[in-house]
Design a protein around this motif. Structure first.
Motif, PDB file in Angstrom:
ATOM      1  N   PRO A  60      28.938  42.409  44.269  1.00  0.00           N
ATOM      2  CA  PRO A  60      30.363  42.243  43.992  1.00  0.00           C
ATOM      3  C   PRO A  60      30.981  41.140  44.836  1.00  0.00           C
ATOM      4  N   GLN A  61      32.117  40.611  44.339  1.00  0.00           N
ATOM      5  CA  GLN A  61      32.851  39.569  45.040  1.00  0.00           C
ATOM      6  C   GLN A  61      34.097  40.170  45.692  1.00  0.00           C
ATOM      7  N   ALA A  62      34.391  39.754  46.904  1.00  0.00           N
ATOM      8  CA  ALA A  62      35.538  40.292  47.634  1.00  0.00           C
ATOM      9  C   ALA A  62      36.829  40.037  46.873  1.00  0.00           C
ATOM     10  N   ALA A  63      37.730  41.022  46.856  1.00  0.00           N
ATOM     11  CA  ALA A  63      39.032  40.897  46.202  1.00  0.00           C
ATOM     12  C   ALA A  63      40.114  40.688  47.258  1.00  0.00           C
ATOM     13  N   LYS A  64      40.927  39.656  47.050  1.00  0.00           N
ATOM     14  CA  LYS A  64      41.983  39.318  48.010  1.00  0.00           C
ATOM     15  C   LYS A  64      43.367  39.763  47.519  1.00  0.00           C
ATOM     16  N   LYS A  65      43.509  39.936  46.203  1.00  0.00           N
ATOM     17  CA  LYS A  65      44.790  40.378  45.660  1.00  0.00           C
ATOM     18  C   LYS A  65      44.539  41.086  44.337  1.00  0.00           C
ATOM     19  N   LYS A  66      45.595  41.651  43.752  1.00  0.00           N
ATOM     20  CA  LYS A  66      45.469  42.333  42.467  1.00  0.00           C
ATOM     21  C   LYS A  66      46.485  41.775  41.489  1.00  0.00           C
ATOM     22  N   GLU A  67      46.142  41.885  40.214  1.00  0.00           N
ATOM     23  CA  GLU A  67      47.057  41.583  39.106  1.00  0.00           C
ATOM     24  C   GLU A  67      47.015  42.786  38.182  1.00  0.00           C
ATOM     25  N   GLY A  68      48.042  43.632  38.228  1.00  0.00           N
ATOM     26  CA  GLY A  68      48.036  44.865  37.472  1.00  0.00           C
ATOM     27  C   GLY A  68      47.288  45.951  38.222  1.00  0.00           C
ATOM     28  N   ASP A  69      47.308  47.156  37.686  1.00  0.00           N
ATOM     29  CA  ASP A  69      46.647  48.304  38.309  1.00  0.00           C
ATOM     30  C   ASP A  69      45.539  48.849  37.414  1.00  0.00           C
ATOM     31  N   LEU A  70      44.555  49.496  38.045  1.00  0.00           N
ATOM     32  CA  LEU A  70      43.473  50.160  37.324  1.00  0.00           C
ATOM     33  C   LEU A  70      43.870  51.606  37.052  1.00  0.00           C
ATOM     34  N   TYR A  71      43.479  52.110  35.868  1.00  0.00           N
ATOM     35  CA  TYR A  71      43.849  53.474  35.467  1.00  0.00           C
ATOM     36  C   TYR A  71      42.686  54.203  34.819  1.00  0.00           C
TER      37      TYR A  71
END
Length: 429
Positions: free
Chosen positions: A55-66
């Motif tokens: 996996p690649q590191a995540a620095k921010k989000k766009e929207g939420d997971l549900y």
């Protein structure tokens, strides 16, 4: 004389009791549905996966997971259709959820992944040394959240009517990256309509079934996101006031989001996710708007266990080294559950991976009902599913052949799916 009076009195009591209970008896045979959702955006953010590899590191989000759940019940028949924002959701995780739900038979709980390429790794993909970087605590937590959503949906069961439609969408939504026109532009939509109470006549939920890779953003930009599926839900829930749930279709090789630009490049940002997601939502609502209401529709659920040989060296490595314990010990075979649901004029079959469009078209053509639904990446996600004729036949298909179980998968799946459908489908009375 007293005996006759006693009998008449007893008969009268039984008649009164029957009259009093008849509404409840009728109600118990109505189609019931309940819905619920849980937000599963990790806090703090964790790495995201777009496929095989670390996996690649995540620095921010766009929207939420549900996680989004719909439960249907009619008499003693109960089933759940669940969607999770992830690349794929192996049965090893799904079975943990099923063990926490005691009011629905485990084999009647269908769990599908939206296939966003910007969510945490659920497979625990192993590198060449057998190591993985999946966050097991997060994944275990998701299984509990999923069970809670299903149980809440059960608690919220209410009588519903249905609207069902299946039609071609218009606009720049999807295309086949390998051969632009070789994809299925049809979208199947199912709505549950509240049939009683203060919300009678309002929309409880909308299920959209369409084949597309939600990979506008992808996993290489350090962004965690539901991709285009997030805006799809946002638009549908705003317009209907009910829950939105998305189930992917036959999206293999490579039916992806049409984010092409005129200069030959691609739009890979959240704004493009919104454009595509909003457009697909608007088309789904347009398609379902003119559908007739189905009162007291039938519900039938069936399942079968299927075993696939694993010929791919890559897939054998993944299965043998994943801590999830998927497949046989030697990695040469793996089993899964196929489900068939008949709900009103809808017929649904699950696909344990990414079937190519020709397989999807064939199944829809052979399904006997009016409105076919193909629930891709459901119950398992075993990579690409292609026919033996396509397997390793073209240079373009080298990657999808390598990331499939093998050349027999497509034929086994189609035969088992059609057997399940034909054995359990009953024409509408």
């Amino acid at each position: 004389m007293k005996v006759k009076q006693y009998l008449r009195l007893g008969e009268l009591r039984l008649l009164v009791l029957f009259i009093l209970l008849s509404p409840l008896i009728s109600l118990s045979q109505d189609l019931m549905a309940g819905v619920a959702k849980r937000k599963i955006t990790p806090e703090p953010l964790i790495a995201v996966s777009g496929g095989v590899g670390l996996p690649q590191a995540a620095k921010k989000k766009e929207g939420d997971l549900y996680i989004r759940a719909m439960v249907f019940a009619k008499g003693s028949i109960k089933t759940a259709i669940v969607s999770i924002d992830n690349l794929g959701w192996p049965a090893a995780w799904g079975d943990k959820t099923r063990a926490l739900v005691n009011r629905i038979a485990p084999e009647n709980i269908l769990i599908g992944a939206t296939h966003t390429h910007s969510a945490p790794d659920a497979y625990a993909f192993a590198d060449e040394n057998g190591n993985h970087a999946a966050n097991m605590d997060y994944l275990n937590w998701c299984t509990v959240q999923m069970a809670e959503a299903i149980n809440e949906a059960m608690d919220r069961l209410k009588p519903v009517h249905l609207k069902i439609a299946h039609e071609k969408v218009e606009g720049k939504i999807a295309y086949n990256y390998y051969a632009p026109q070789l994809y299925d532009p049809r979208c199947a939509v199912l709505q549950t309509i509240n049939a009683s109470g203060k919300r009678k006549g309002t929309i409880q939920a909308t299920l959209t079934n369409y084949a597309v890779h939600p990979e506008v953003i992808g996993n290489k930009r350090g962004i965690l996101s539901p991709d285009l599926v997030g805006p799809l839900h946002e638009r549908i829930e705003k317009e209907t006031g009910g829950l939105s749930i998305f189930m992917n279709g036959a999206l293999g090789g490579m039916v992806t989001a049409d984010n092409r630009l005129e200069n030959g490049k691609e739009a890979n940002d959240w704004e493009e996710c919104q454009r595509i997601g909003f457009l697909l939502a608007d088309e789904a609502l347009r398609i379902i708007d003119k559908a007739a209401i189905q009162n007291n529709p039938d519900l039938r659920v069936a399942s079968t266990k299927v075993t696939f040989p694993v010929a791919s060296v890559m897939m054998q490595h993944i299965l043998k080294n994943s801590p999830l314990g998927m497949g046989s010990k030697d990695g040469t075979s793996i089993s899964t559950t196929l489900n068939y649901i008949q709900l009103g004029t809808a017929q649904m079959i699950t696909i344990p991976g990414e079937a190519l469009p020709n397989i999807g078209y064939y199944l829809k053509r052979k399904m006997p009902g009016e409105h076919p639904f193909l629930l891709g990446l459901t119950n398992d996600a075993f990579g690409y599913i292609l026919t033996k004729e396509d397997f390793n036949s073209f240079d373009r298909y080298q990657y999808i052949s390598r990331t499939s179980l093998g050349e027999k998968t497509g034929e086994i799946f189609v035969n088992e799916a059609l057997t399940l459908i034909n054995k359990n489908h009953q024409p509408k009375k």
